[in-house]
Design an enzyme around this catalytic site. Sequence first.
Site, PDB file in Angstrom:
ATOM      1  CG  ASP A 172      -2.813   9.783  12.889  1.00  0.00           C
ATOM      2  OD1 ASP A 172      -3.922  10.265  12.579  1.00  0.00           O
ATOM      3  OD2 ASP A 172      -1.965   9.455  12.049  1.00  0.00           O
TER       4      ASP A 172
ATOM      5  CE  LYS B  57       4.903   4.258   8.699  1.00  0.00           C
ATOM      6  NZ  LYS B  57       4.288   4.515  10.020  1.00  0.00           N
TER       7      LYS B  57
ATOM      8  N   GLY C  48       0.819  -1.199   0.000  1.00  0.00           N
ATOM      9  CA  GLY C  48       0.000   0.000   0.000  1.00  0.00           C
ATOM     10  C   GLY C  48       0.852   1.246   0.000  1.00  0.00           C
TER      11      GLY C  48
ATOM     12  N   GLY D 125       0.360   8.813   2.692  1.00  0.00           N
ATOM     13  CA  GLY D 125       1.053  10.091   2.721  1.00  0.00           C
ATOM     14  C   GLY D 125       2.443   9.982   3.303  1.00  0.00           C
ATOM     15  CG  PHE D 126       3.160   6.608   5.750  1.00  0.00           C
ATOM     16  CD1 PHE D 126       3.838   5.525   5.223  1.00  0.00           C
ATOM     17  CD2 PHE D 126       1.809   6.474   6.032  1.00  0.00           C
ATOM     18  CE1 PHE D 126       3.191   4.326   4.991  1.00  0.00           C
ATOM     19  CE2 PHE D 126       1.164   5.273   5.803  1.00  0.00           C
ATOM     20  CZ  PHE D 126       1.847   4.199   5.281  1.00  0.00           C
ATOM     21  N   GLY D 127       4.536   7.284   2.842  1.00  0.00           N
ATOM     22  CA  GLY D 127       5.426   6.504   2.001  1.00  0.00           C
ATOM     23  C   GLY D 127       4.765   5.208   1.569  1.00  0.00           C
TER      24      GLY D 127
ATOM     25  CB  VAL E  36       3.425  -0.645   3.702  1.00  0.00           C
ATOM     26  CG1 VAL E  36       3.608  -1.940   4.489  1.00  0.00           C
ATOM     27  CG2 VAL E  36       3.274   0.522   4.660  1.00  0.00           C
TER      28      VAL E  36
END
Length: 876
Positions: free
Chosen positions: A681, A584, A563, A566-568, A570
């Site tokens: 979060d 991740k 997947g 917004g973070f990067g 996986v």
Amino acid sequence: MRNETVLLLILLLSVLLWSGSSSDTFDATQSFRDADVLVSVGGTFVLGFFSPSDSGQRFLGIWYARVSVPTVVWVANRENPLNDSSGALSVDSLGNLIISSNNSASLVWSTNNSLLPAEVNSSPVVQLLDSGNLVLYQDVDKKVILWQSFDHPTDTMLPNMKIGYKKTSSRTWSITSWRSYDDPRPGICTFMANPTGYPQLFLYKDGAPHWRTGPWTGSRWSGIPEMRNNYVFNIFFVNDGDEFSITYIMINTSILSTIVVNETGTIDRMNWIEQEHRWVPMYSAPGEPCDYYNQCGPNGLCDPYKADLYTCSCFPGFQPRYPNHWLLKDTTGGCVRNTGASICQSGEGFVGINNTKLPDTSIAQVNMTMTLRECESACLRNCSCTAYASATESGGGSGCLMWYGELNDTRTFNNGQQIYIREDAAELDEQPEWEQESHTGDNAAGIGRCSFASISLCLTNYKAQKRYICWPELFPMKGSDFDDSLIRRHFCTCKTVNSSIATGGRRLPALWPRTPKNPSSVAKPLDTKELDRTGKSDAGLPSFKLSSVAAFTDNFSLSNRLGVGGFGTVYKGVMSDGTEVAVKRLSEFSRQGDEEFKNEVNLIARLQHRNLVRMLGFCLKDNEKILVYEYLPNKSLDAFLFDKSKKSLLDWRIRFDILTGVARGLMYLHQDSRLRVIHRDLKASNVLLDTEMQPKISDFGMARMCGGDQSEGTTNRVVGTFGYMSPEYAMEGVFSVKSDVYSFGILLLEIISGKKISSYYDEGSSTNLVGHFWELWKGGLCMEIIDESIAVDEPHTWKEVLKCIQIGLLCVQELPTDRPTMSTVIFMLGNDTGLASPRQPAYTIRKKNNMGTTNNSSSDSAASVNQATISIIEGR
């Protein structure tokens, strides 16, 4: 606590009668009918007939008179309910209190008191006391008690009531759960004393030990360290050879407090909070895996604070009974003495282990007159004695407890007791100098302990020129491409030896199969050749080489991508030992910067809970920031919940288990972990699902650690996801555990509706998802918003869904003080208590943007389209 409409009507009726002409007594000349009630003189308790469900069955019981949540504390005929309202309570000619049925003319229940005086007075009196005790007196003088309900408790222990036994009268005092939430008949859980060995209290489930208090230490139970600082009640403990019992009396008698055995298998201490109109759990057990009886098997030690993969280890000098089972985390077989151990030979002694809940004392003996030094000598003289400890904590420790046989159900606490384990001479020689116990006077203090776990063994003091002996067939003592400390931790024994023989080869009893010709094929928790030699997090989490991580993921190939966010990205990876992992890889422009990355690495390594994702390591190389987690094949909750083709796989039972698991994970973060952690979060995409659809909270990059006495904080940098942020956090930067409670409430409503908070849209309405829930709740039309994949044809399911909607609305209240804590949420989920009525939640109205169209965000700011975590810089 019981919450039924019929019971509530009876409670209201009893209050009306109490305010009128009801009495607290009746005598043998009177008949107590179904519609009658007794109300204690202070108006605290009511005795009467009630129906806990729609079955129409009638029970005689005692409940609180002026508590708005119907709470039954005692039931007379719990094994033989009446089928109609023809029941009557009276005193028969033998002086027994009986319940009979006018319709059937049969005896339903009797005190059957065989200890009555030879001549029964003709005028016995029944009185309901303000303590909740129903007493049958011999006559109006009320000096001789013929029978009392406190001697026959049901599922609730009230102040002044005993739990224990009395030998001379063969009397036991115990409490047994209801069969179900609406069935008062005896259930499968019983809290009672075990008189074998040195007495203690057990919670039994289906007749088997489920949890135990541990022995009495003089001021508390060994297994309940929370009792150490108690300012609410006084404890009266009796152990005089004839009677063993415990009683608690409230210091402030205006506080209503109960101890209840729950039908689900927990024992809960509850206090009534009048301002909040609810019962608040003060303590509940078992609450974590190490609480369950003998979790690690005989001679095993359960340590919930360990930072590695396992909570179980063996006592020094012991090894797993079934090593292959331990590799699969099945530790129930426990541990046995190391092969070749010589007990009861010269040179043997004891190794001290700190901060424990003492083992099951069913096989222990006590001598309260011995000092600890005398206790050691006595245990050493008896070859059957396996361990000893102080019997009490007073004065630094006094009295002597000695165990004979296997040590069962031992765990660690931050402020537990010390126990000394018998070891042979060879084992004592292998204990490092800094772990040898020392005696001062009559008190002993173990300075450390050596845990022979299936993964981690002992570290020696390498800087002090100690050396280690390794298993040569598992890892050869040559080459330099490995982390010395890791080798010592995983494969080496705790033996201080001369450096000239450091390359010798004495092998510890193998915890893995012996494969000397091909050591790389041995199953290990991590491949040591893949670890960066110098990198470690503050919490000791291993650092992987970038080349190793690339090899895991086939050089980050598209075919392994799980997947993108917004973070990067996986990726799924496979380590050289076959372990599947989730990698991740944060992008160079990820919103999760260096501080958040380090925060997550150092924080999550210290957190161990079944509902939190487990991190295996990290990689920090140039601009690369990579986290390596356990692989969860079912990915995240949102992949099921918001997918039309998959959401049908989530029936109500699975959804309820998921939200309960998330709630338990949050309670651990807020209350039970060594650090108070605020996640900041929580959302569906940050809840991962394992193979059994059990939830695990992930992504701790935005989490904040607080001090144990700190409940909130402020920040100039608001981070999180629109729609899930509480109003005080989104608008003022104030975050607290109640911020996570708000996010949990949103998640709960999403789980019920199957709709995203950020995408719900109803053109004919000015409300968002929360507002829509609120409008339907007020109108009694909640069925309209429940996900069509949930089958609510069963009354119990429908009732549970409605309860969860109400809990969700309570969690999203505008003011933090109006939201429950997560421990309260868990209690509400697991019990049919009366819930407070929610007020209008925050963010119920959809805002207009400058173009005149509706904006469905839960904030005035625009929501990100992919629900990614955002950061907003605010000047303050």
